[in-house]
Design a protein around this motif. Structure first.
Motif, mmCIF file in Angstrom:
data_model
loop_
_atom_site.group_PDB
_atom_site.id
_atom_site.type_symbol
_atom_site.label_atom_id
_atom_site.label_comp_id
_atom_site.label_asym_id
_atom_site.label_seq_id
_atom_site.Cartn_x
_atom_site.Cartn_y
_atom_site.Cartn_z
ATOM 1 N N HIS A 50 -8.389 -0.015 -0.228
ATOM 2 C CA HIS A 50 -6.937 -0.099 -0.042
ATOM 3 C C HIS A 50 -6.191 1.107 -0.615
ATOM 4 C CE1 HIS A 50 -6.415 -4.098 1.713
ATOM 5 N NE2 HIS A 50 -7.411 -4.514 0.935
ATOM 6 N N HIS A 110 -2.233 -17.541 -3.846
ATOM 7 C CA HIS A 110 -1.609 -16.739 -2.798
ATOM 8 C C HIS A 110 -1.088 -17.663 -1.696
ATOM 9 C CE1 HIS A 110 -1.839 -13.156 0.219
ATOM 10 N NE2 HIS A 110 -0.644 -13.261 -0.328
ATOM 11 N N LEU A 160 -6.013 -10.354 -1.460
ATOM 12 C CA LEU A 160 -6.507 -9.998 -2.787
ATOM 13 C C LEU A 160 -6.844 -11.253 -3.583
ATOM 14 C CD1 LEU A 160 -4.041 -7.126 -3.777
ATOM 15 C CD2 LEU A 160 -6.227 -6.966 -2.565
ATOM 16 N N ASN A 188 -8.579 -8.730 -8.718
ATOM 17 C CA ASN A 188 -7.941 -7.475 -8.323
ATOM 18 C C ASN A 188 -6.715 -7.140 -9.163
ATOM 19 O OD1 ASN A 188 -8.815 -8.633 -5.169
ATOM 20 N ND2 ASN A 188 -9.593 -6.672 -5.926
ATOM 21 N N ALA A 223 -2.760 -3.578 -9.604
ATOM 22 C CA ALA A 223 -3.701 -4.135 -8.633
ATOM 23 C C ALA A 223 -4.597 -3.030 -8.108
ATOM 24 C CB ALA A 223 -2.960 -4.804 -7.482
ATOM 25 N N LYS A 224 -5.886 -3.335 -7.993
ATOM 26 C CA LYS A 224 -6.860 -2.399 -7.429
ATOM 27 C C LYS A 224 -7.775 -3.163 -6.478
ATOM 28 C CE LYS A 224 -7.003 0.730 -11.427
ATOM 29 N NZ LYS A 224 -7.874 1.375 -12.458
ATOM 30 N N ALA A 225 -8.080 -2.553 -5.346
ATOM 31 C CA ALA A 225 -8.977 -3.182 -4.378
ATOM 32 C C ALA A 225 -9.681 -2.106 -3.580
ATOM 33 C CB ALA A 225 -8.207 -4.127 -3.456
ATOM 34 N N LEU A 246 -2.278 1.052 -4.810
ATOM 35 C CA LEU A 246 -1.461 -0.135 -4.562
ATOM 36 C C LEU A 246 -0.301 -0.198 -5.545
ATOM 37 C CD1 LEU A 246 -4.229 -2.851 -4.006
ATOM 38 C CD2 LEU A 246 -2.968 -1.554 -2.277
ATOM 39 N N ASN A 269 0.843 -1.200 0.000
ATOM 40 C CA ASN A 269 0.000 0.000 0.000
ATOM 41 C C ASN A 269 0.878 1.250 0.000
ATOM 42 O OD1 ASN A 269 0.962 0.264 2.633
ATOM 43 N ND2 ASN A 269 -0.910 -0.541 3.568
ATOM 44 N N TYR A 318 1.977 -13.156 -4.419
ATOM 45 C CA TYR A 318 0.925 -13.704 -5.268
ATOM 46 C C TYR A 318 1.566 -14.329 -6.509
ATOM 47 C CZ TYR A 318 -2.206 -10.721 -2.508
ATOM 48 O OH TYR A 318 -2.889 -10.114 -1.476
#
Length: 344
Positions: free
Chosen positions: A313, A101, A80, A84, A308-310, A316, A71, A286
């Protein structure tokens, strides 16, 4: 008369075969004296061109990436899912076919600078190696490469890897800091030795100041070898005062090209927690597999970018390898005429 003629013909063929064999042996002996021709008793020299298909998974058409997500504070992000992530190859979106993961075991090499400039840091380097080992997956395959102007494997002959911390400690204790620095030669050996491991993930931890004044290899050659491999390289740059050969830029380039991270140590007590963090990051990565939409086997370099998007959060960052070399289409074999074909 027919029998005599047949005997004479057989004698001629025998003499010709012996002569051809003799000529072949002489030619072989000559070739072995040429530069670049390696005898079977010497260690093989790593290839410096993309002749081997890039592969981490079973299929040569599949590319596997190991990614670390952090982050805005630099803290690892877990939890994730496949949805994501977005994977791009040469700016073209790629379908993710496999996602994981899990904490998978790795083949990992500790590449330790034993040159004279590292002498004041000997105890901290050994402690850092042990801290990494204790924080790693118990099923990891580990090995040690020690280097000054000479490069050597730390484990006993016949023991390519170990998962025993006591055995690793003995290998680390062979650290005797003196002499010049052959960092690039050590990396060439370590990258080659990684190929002997049977874990899907390959990692090198390099503890050095980045200087090199004794290698046969050049930095660009090592970067090419690293790009051809599936290794992730983490570098621990120990800042040594009055070290004119120090080269932090080389360490940063090695880490960036392979999806690893470069850590700069300003205070020796930082070394142990840094190595513990590296072990944790490796176990929290990951894994994403995809089959490239560009199926050309042209040996070209392919650039990779992962996003990556979540929700919840914020921004990222994803750390993974910068790219890979595509497989090279094998050339058709050319038949070689045998010696007997030239005889009557």
């Amino acid at each position: 008369m027919a029998q005599i003629g047949e005997l004479l013909y057989k004698g001629i063929r025998t003499r010709r075969a012996r002569a051809a064999t003799s000529h072949t042996l002489v030619a072989l002996a000559f070739l072995l004296t040429l530069p670049g021709v390696v005898s079977s008793q010497q260690a093989p020299t790593p290839e410096l061109h993309p002749v081997d298909p890039y592969k981490i998974s079973v299929s040569v058409s599949s590319v596997a990436l190991h990614a670390t997500v952090t982050n805005h504070n630099g803290s690892p992000v877990s939890g994730l899912g496949k949805g994501n992530f977005l994977v791009y190859e040469d700016d073209v979106l790629q379908p993710i076919e496999y996602f994981s993961h899990d904490d998978i075991p790795v083949t990992v090499g500790l590449v330790l600078d034993n040159s004279g400039s590292m002498h004041p840091n000997r105890d901290e380097v050994i402690a850092a190696g042990m801290a990494f080992a204790r924080s790693s997956n118990p099923q990891d395959q580990m090995f040690v490469v020690n280097f000054n102007e000479y490069v050597s494997l730390g484990l006993p002959a016949g023991t390519p890897f170990t998962d025993q911390t006591a055995q690793l400690q003995v290998a680390l204790a062979r650290f005797h800091a003196n002499g010049e620095t052959a960092l690039y030669d050590a990396l060439a050996l370590a990258l080659g030795h990684l190929k002997l491991g049977n874990r899907d993930k390959k990692v090198l931890i390099v503890v050095s100041d980045g200087g090199d004044n004794a290698s046969k290899y050049k930095l660009d050659q090592i970067l090419t070898l690293a790009a051809q491999s599936d290794a992730i390289i983490y570098t621990v740059d120990i800042h040594v005062e009055d070290d004119l050969d120090r080269n932090p830029k080389a360490l940063r380039r090695l880490a960036a090209a392979t999806g690893g991270e470069d850590f700069v140590v300003e205070s020796l007590p930082e070394v142990v927690p840094i190595c513990e963090r590296i072990a944790h990051d490796i176990r929290a990565q990951y894994t994403l597999d995809y089959s490239p939409t560009n199926s050309k086997q042209d040996g070209a370099y392919r650039a990779i970018m992962v996003k990556a998007k979540a929700h919840g959060h914020g921004s990222l960052s994803v750390l993974t390898r910068a790219g890979y070399y595509a497989p090279l289409q094998p050339k058709p074999a050319v038949p070689i005429a045998g010696i007997a074909d030239n005889l009557p």
